[in-house]
Design a protein around this motif. Structure first.
Motif, PDB file in Angstrom:
ATOM      1  N   ALA A 170     -29.727 -17.432 -23.276  1.00  0.00           N
ATOM      2  CA  ALA A 170     -28.804 -16.549 -23.985  1.00  0.00           C
ATOM      3  C   ALA A 170     -27.425 -17.169 -23.989  1.00  0.00           C
ATOM      4  CB  ALA A 170     -28.751 -15.192 -23.294  1.00  0.00           C
ATOM      5  N   GLN A 171     -26.709 -17.001 -25.095  1.00  0.00           N
ATOM      6  CA  GLN A 171     -25.325 -17.433 -25.197  1.00  0.00           C
ATOM      7  C   GLN A 171     -24.405 -16.239 -24.927  1.00  0.00           C
ATOM      8  OE1 GLN A 171     -23.615 -20.713 -26.065  1.00  0.00           O
ATOM      9  NE2 GLN A 171     -25.413 -20.766 -24.764  1.00  0.00           N
ATOM     10  N   PRO A 172     -23.160 -16.472 -24.485  1.00  0.00           N
ATOM     11  CA  PRO A 172     -22.238 -15.362 -24.216  1.00  0.00           C
ATOM     12  C   PRO A 172     -22.111 -14.417 -25.407  1.00  0.00           C
ATOM     13  CG  PRO A 172     -21.337 -17.396 -23.347  1.00  0.00           C
ATOM     14  CD  PRO A 172     -22.567 -17.772 -24.108  1.00  0.00           C
ATOM     15  N   ALA A 173     -22.214 -13.122 -25.118  1.00  0.00           N
ATOM     16  CA  ALA A 173     -22.118 -12.093 -26.159  1.00  0.00           C
ATOM     17  C   ALA A 173     -21.771 -10.761 -25.512  1.00  0.00           C
ATOM     18  CB  ALA A 173     -23.434 -11.976 -26.918  1.00  0.00           C
ATOM     19  N   LEU A 174     -21.155  -9.883 -26.291  1.00  0.00           N
ATOM     20  CA  LEU A 174     -20.865  -8.513 -25.844  1.00  0.00           C
ATOM     21  C   LEU A 174     -21.276  -7.585 -26.978  1.00  0.00           C
ATOM     22  CD1 LEU A 174     -19.745  -6.347 -24.011  1.00  0.00           C
ATOM     23  CD2 LEU A 174     -17.438  -6.923 -24.779  1.00  0.00           C
ATOM     24  N   ILE A 175     -22.321  -6.797 -26.737  1.00  0.00           N
ATOM     25  CA  ILE A 175     -22.873  -5.910 -27.764  1.00  0.00           C
ATOM     26  C   ILE A 175     -22.924  -4.497 -27.200  1.00  0.00           C
ATOM     27  CG2 ILE A 175     -24.880  -5.423 -29.211  1.00  0.00           C
ATOM     28  CD1 ILE A 175     -25.545  -8.457 -28.975  1.00  0.00           C
ATOM     29  N   VAL A 176     -22.264  -3.570 -27.885  1.00  0.00           N
ATOM     30  CA  VAL A 176     -22.205  -2.187 -27.425  1.00  0.00           C
ATOM     31  C   VAL A 176     -23.076  -1.318 -28.333  1.00  0.00           C
ATOM     32  CG1 VAL A 176     -20.728  -0.220 -26.883  1.00  0.00           C
ATOM     33  CG2 VAL A 176     -19.865  -2.561 -26.569  1.00  0.00           C
ATOM     34  N   LEU A 177     -24.088  -0.700 -27.731  1.00  0.00           N
ATOM     35  CA  LEU A 177     -25.064   0.095 -28.480  1.00  0.00           C
ATOM     36  C   LEU A 177     -24.828   1.583 -28.297  1.00  0.00           C
ATOM     37  CD1 LEU A 177     -28.233  -1.873 -27.318  1.00  0.00           C
ATOM     38  CD2 LEU A 177     -26.996  -2.216 -29.456  1.00  0.00           C
ATOM     39  N   GLY A 178     -25.197   2.347 -29.310  1.00  0.00           N
ATOM     40  CA  GLY A 178     -25.138   3.803 -29.229  1.00  0.00           C
ATOM     41  C   GLY A 178     -26.346   4.420 -29.899  1.00  0.00           C
ATOM     42  N   ASP A 179     -26.475   5.743 -29.802  1.00  0.00           N
ATOM     43  CA  ASP A 179     -27.537   6.471 -30.497  1.00  0.00           C
ATOM     44  C   ASP A 179     -28.910   5.872 -30.201  1.00  0.00           C
ATOM     45  OD1 ASP A 179     -28.712   8.361 -32.155  1.00  0.00           O
ATOM     46  OD2 ASP A 179     -28.362   7.205 -33.983  1.00  0.00           O
ATOM     47  N   SER A 180     -29.225   5.731 -28.889  1.00  0.00           N
ATOM     48  CA  SER A 180     -30.520   5.188 -28.433  1.00  0.00           C
ATOM     49  C   SER A 180     -30.807   3.797 -28.992  1.00  0.00           C
ATOM     50  CB  SER A 180     -31.662   6.143 -28.814  1.00  0.00           C
ATOM     51  OG  SER A 180     -31.494   7.390 -28.206  1.00  0.00           O
ATOM     52  N   GLY A 181     -29.748   3.036 -29.205  1.00  0.00           N
ATOM     53  CA  GLY A 181     -29.922   1.672 -29.693  1.00  0.00           C
ATOM     54  C   GLY A 181     -29.945   1.527 -31.198  1.00  0.00           C
ATOM     55  N   LYS A 182     -29.815   2.646 -31.914  1.00  0.00           N
ATOM     56  CA  LYS A 182     -29.907   2.593 -33.386  1.00  0.00           C
ATOM     57  C   LYS A 182     -28.607   2.140 -34.044  1.00  0.00           C
ATOM     58  CE  LYS A 182     -33.347   6.294 -33.394  1.00  0.00           C
ATOM     59  NZ  LYS A 182     -33.597   7.723 -33.706  1.00  0.00           N
ATOM     60  N   THR A 183     -27.489   2.305 -33.330  1.00  0.00           N
ATOM     61  CA  THR A 183     -26.195   1.883 -33.895  1.00  0.00           C
ATOM     62  C   THR A 183     -25.508   0.894 -32.963  1.00  0.00           C
ATOM     63  OG1 THR A 183     -25.025   3.728 -32.815  1.00  0.00           O
ATOM     64  CG2 THR A 183     -25.873   4.102 -35.050  1.00  0.00           C
ATOM     65  N   GLN A 184     -24.620   0.098 -33.538  1.00  0.00           N
ATOM     66  CA  GLN A 184     -23.841  -0.853 -32.754  1.00  0.00           C
ATOM     67  C   GLN A 184     -22.353  -0.550 -32.937  1.00  0.00           C
ATOM     68  OE1 GLN A 184     -24.905  -4.945 -33.412  1.00  0.00           O
ATOM     69  NE2 GLN A 184     -27.042  -4.636 -32.793  1.00  0.00           N
ATOM     70  N   LEU A 185     -21.703  -0.268 -31.815  1.00  0.00           N
ATOM     71  CA  LEU A 185     -20.271   0.044 -31.835  1.00  0.00           C
ATOM     72  C   LEU A 185     -19.417  -1.215 -31.770  1.00  0.00           C
ATOM     73  CD1 LEU A 185     -20.471   3.006 -29.326  1.00  0.00           C
ATOM     74  CD2 LEU A 185     -20.049   3.186 -31.783  1.00  0.00           C
ATOM     75  N   PHE A 186     -20.017  -2.296 -31.271  1.00  0.00           N
ATOM     76  CA  PHE A 186     -19.301  -3.572 -31.199  1.00  0.00           C
ATOM     77  C   PHE A 186     -20.336  -4.672 -31.091  1.00  0.00           C
ATOM     78  CE2 PHE A 186     -17.042  -7.017 -28.966  1.00  0.00           C
ATOM     79  CZ  PHE A 186     -15.892  -7.097 -29.745  1.00  0.00           C
ATOM     80  N   ASN A 187     -20.118  -5.776 -31.795  1.00  0.00           N
ATOM     81  CA  ASN A 187     -21.072  -6.875 -31.756  1.00  0.00           C
ATOM     82  C   ASN A 187     -20.325  -8.201 -31.872  1.00  0.00           C
ATOM     83  OD1 ASN A 187     -23.050  -8.884 -32.402  1.00  0.00           O
ATOM     84  ND2 ASN A 187     -24.434  -7.276 -33.090  1.00  0.00           N
ATOM     85  N   TRP A 188     -20.211  -8.878 -30.747  1.00  0.00           N
ATOM     86  CA  TRP A 188     -19.585 -10.192 -30.738  1.00  0.00           C
ATOM     87  C   TRP A 188     -20.490 -11.172 -30.015  1.00  0.00           C
ATOM     88  CZ3 TRP A 188     -18.667 -13.147 -26.467  1.00  0.00           C
ATOM     89  CH2 TRP A 188     -18.017 -14.372 -26.697  1.00  0.00           C
ATOM     90  N   ARG A 189     -20.621 -12.352 -30.557  1.00  0.00           N
ATOM     91  CA  ARG A 189     -21.373 -13.420 -29.905  1.00  0.00           C
ATOM     92  C   ARG A 189     -20.661 -14.738 -30.143  1.00  0.00           C
ATOM     93  NH1 ARG A 189     -26.436 -11.679 -32.891  1.00  0.00           N
ATOM     94  NH2 ARG A 189     -25.206  -9.798 -32.772  1.00  0.00           N
TER      95      ARG A 189
END
Length: 465
Positions: A351-370
């Protein structure tokens, strides 16, 4: 065995749709799909393995709501020939452009086909290597992921595949959400098993090599003989801990932040996770969120990082890269150029460095950086978004507020790193100074230039985009 009409229907469907389109359709119509990549109709080990899949995996998998699809880089005529000659009951498709092989990282180029130098079959556009990948949830999850790493000892990728009956037990447990800890060690389809169960095919392979005079053939004969003498062997697979941890976190929390990091050896990762711990975790938990750090390293090293860095959130090992693949932050062993002078190896990719913020049981993404590894960010080490700024942005998005003025976040660059984690910075600088390579000198120059330049920022996309 499939009827002629079923085969004809399958052939027509395959002819009309690309392999990727066909997979998309099958995923909609079935709970799970097992993709079995094989080399070709000429390969005796492939023949034995697919026959075993037909007998010990496909019927039970069908009862589970799954469907098996065998994939080859050969032509449609050869795919049909293999299906008919081997008496297979499942679909066998041709993927000459390697769409699926590339999607699931089992593709090799023509230059890498040296192990086929004795073969009459050529693959001018490259080929798929043996693999067994079981996917579900419309392609979003993987219940099992194995691919061969061709080498001399496995006869260029021919043998040492996981026994289908054992794989099914593991897949069934994961599909039902049961404990898989006692099922992750599976028997191997090695030469010993091959000879005991498909003696005529074994004799054909042995006879072929005996008819050759090359050192290459003699070497392979010896490997086969040693394999038979040794007896059965086993393969160990990582527990589905990463998938389970994410599923549980999504059930127990409104939001989940996944922080992918390279490993315990990485000073930038250490600094960044400490920053997540001090300036993101508490505020995120007040929003109903939880943080999970994910690494491709072993459980032992993940636990070491957790303890040594004083982290207050879960740190999990994902050596099979289940989550890295799911969220598009996976790189193959061939892509790992930033780590060529590192003591740490990742034989199955990382895996490469990333910050992914999930919501709604994983159905939505509030933030996605890689990260996009490059020379200027030291192969993916620096230039990550500051957790405190990300928290402000995530909070606004959860509240449904305008985020347009919050998307330009401060960067975790060398300037910030040196100012806040001087001992770690000194360790990095000292390491590069101790090396004599041009690459080390160049990295050292980038470090110092970053410090001289001062703080920088990262532009992330607006939610409305």
């Amino acid at each position: 065995m499939a009827s002629n009409s079923e085969e004809a229907t399958s052939a027509k469907a395959s002819a009309k749709a690309s392999p990727l389109q066909l997979l998309k359709t099958e995923l909609k119509e079935n709970k799970y799909i097992a993709l079995v990549f094989y080399r070709g109709h000429w390969c005796p080990f492939c023949q034995g393995y697919l026959k075993l899949m037909n007998k010990d995996f496909a019927p039970k998998f069908k009862e589970l709501g799954g469907k098996v699809i065998a994939v080859t880089s050969e032509s449609t005529s050869f795919a049909s020939k293999a299906s008919k000659d081997w008496g297979l009951s499942f679909t066998t498709i041709s993927d000459p452009n390697n769409e699926l092989a590339k999607k699931y990282n089992v593709f090799i180029t023509p230059k890498e086909q040296t192990f086929l130098k004795d073969s009459k079959t050529e693959y001018p556009t490259g080929m798929a290597q043996p693999a067994l990948i079981v996917i579900g949830d419309n392609g979003k999850t993987q219940l099992f992921n194995w691919r061969i790493q061709p080498n001399k000892m496995n006869l260029g990728g021919a043998k040492d595949r996981p026994i289908p009956a054992d794989v099914f037990k593991l897949v069934e447990a994961r599909a039902k959400g049961e404990d898989d800890s006692k099922l992750t060690t599976v028997s191997v389809f090695d030469t010993s098993y091959f000879k005991n169960n498909y003696e005529n095919l074994y004799n054909a392979v042995q006879g072929y090599y005996k008819s050759q005079t090359s050192d290459f053939a003699k070497e392979r004969l010896q490997i086969m003989a040693d394999d038979v003498k040794r007896g059965g062997s086993e393969l160990a697979f990582a527990r589905q801990e990463a998938h389970e941890a994410l599923s549980k976190a999504l059930k127990d929390n409104k939001h989940v932040a996944l922080v992918f990091y390279r490993g315990h050896w990485c000073p930038f990762c250490q600094g960044y996770l400490k920053l997540v711990n001090s300036s993101f975790l508490s505020g995120f938990r007040k929003l109903g969120g939880e943080v999970i750090a994910v690494t491709s390293e072993s459980s032992k090293l993940a636990e070491k990082a957790h303890a040594d860095w004083g982290l207050n959130f879960t740190t999990i090992s994902d050596p099979s890269n289940t989550l890295a693949k799911k969220f598009g932050v996976y790189i193959t062993p061939k892509d790992k150029t930033p780590l060529r002078d590192s003591e740490t190896e990742y034989p199955t990719g990382m895996a490469q460095p990333a910050l992914i913020v999930l919501g709604d049981s994983g159905k939505t993404q509030l933030f996605n950086w890689r990260i996009q590894p490059s020379k200027m960010n030291l192969g993916g080490a620096k230039d990550r978004p500051l957790p405190a700024d990300v928290l402000v942005l995530v909070r606004a998005r959860i509240s449904g507020e305008d985020d347009s003025k919050l998307t330009n976040v401060k960067a975790f660059d060398v300037s910030f790193f040196k100012e806040n984690y001087k001992s770690l910075y000194n360790a990095v600088e000292g390491y590069f100074e101790s090396q004599e390579s041009n690459e080390a000198k160049e990295s050292l120059k980038i470090l110092k230039e970053d410090v001289r330049k001062g703080g920088s920022r990262i532009e992330t996309s607006s939610r409305s985009a």
